[in-house]
Design an enzyme around this catalytic site. Structure first.
Site, PDB file in Angstrom:
ATOM      1  CB  CYS A   2      -0.936  -0.001   1.211  1.00  0.00           C
ATOM      2  SG  CYS A   2      -1.998   1.464   1.292  1.00  0.00           S
ATOM      3  CD  GLU A 105      -0.909  -2.441  -4.993  1.00  0.00           C
ATOM      4  OE1 GLU A 105       0.102  -2.043  -5.622  1.00  0.00           O
ATOM      5  OE2 GLU A 105      -0.951  -2.575  -3.762  1.00  0.00           O
TER       6      GLU A 105
END
Length: 220
Positions: A2, A105
């Site tokens: 992340c 992402e």
């Protein structure tokens, strides 16, 4: 992994769950939060009450001599928190929640990698499990945080093999409470399988951390 997140609306529904005021002090919308920038976190104060605090993203262990180590500590793997020197004290005593309404992402390989924006249905705010630390040398004092990652859930794994550890709000206080046995706290860091987590492709505009505007969220 992340490496970017967003918090572009005040997370009213989350704050209300913790009996906190609905507006974060000095809140401003963020569409592309990058490492070394401020994340809004929730942790327990010395009296055991939830408190909202901005902390720099990239955990600096209290024993570190060089604060630049934080640049490599933006994520912490759930399966090794209790063993890693950088995280094993914090996972016992300094657990936190990181407030978000989305995260990014990248999927694919090489130049074909494309960014995706993950969010809850209705763009509701949510919390990611995290750790925080206080580091200081001389007059320099800083509080930092890291996002805990876990294996991707079945629906997310087609994009990436890791994801942030998303906590249902009913488990959030259990995670924060230092009285929660470590094994029980770690068991909360499971892949998120609920169908309310959605995603869509966004433009490579978000690739640059200098870009922090609603355009980051526009679907391709």
């Amino acid at each position: 992994m992340c490496g970017r997140s967003s918090l572009h609306d005040a997370p009213v529904s989350v704050l209300e769950k913790f009996s906190l005021p609905p507006v974060l002090p000095g809140f401003s919308p963020r569409y592309n939060i990058a490492p070394t920038q401020q994340q809004w976190t929730l942790a327990l104060d010395p009296d055991g009450n939830p408190a909202a605090t901005p902390r720099r993203w990239g955990l600096i262990p209290s024993w570190a001599n060089d604060p630049s180590i934080g640049n490599r500590m933006i994520n912490a793997r759930a399966d090794s928190l209790a063993e890693k020197p950088a995280f094993r004290d914090a996972v016992r005593d300094r657990r936190c929640l990181i407030l978000a309404d989305g995260y990014y992402e990248w999927t694919g390989t090489g130049k074909s990698r494309v960014p995706l924006f993950f969010h809850m249905k209705g763009h509701e705010p949510f919390v990611m499990a995290g750790l925080w630390e206080r580091w200081g040398r001389g007059d320099q004092m800083v509080e930092t945080c890291t996002v805990i990652t876990t294996d991707a859930g079945e629906r997310i794994s087609r994009f990436h093999h890791r994801m942030p550890a998303l906590l249902p709000i009913e488990h959030a206080m259990t995670w924060l409470d230092k009285a929660t046995p470590l094994r029980s706290a770690l068991s909360l860091l499971a892949p998120y399988e609920s169908g309310d987590l959605e995603s869509y492709e966004v433009s490579k505009f978000v690739n640059s951390p200098a870009n922090d505007s609603p355009e980051c969220l526009k679907p391709v």
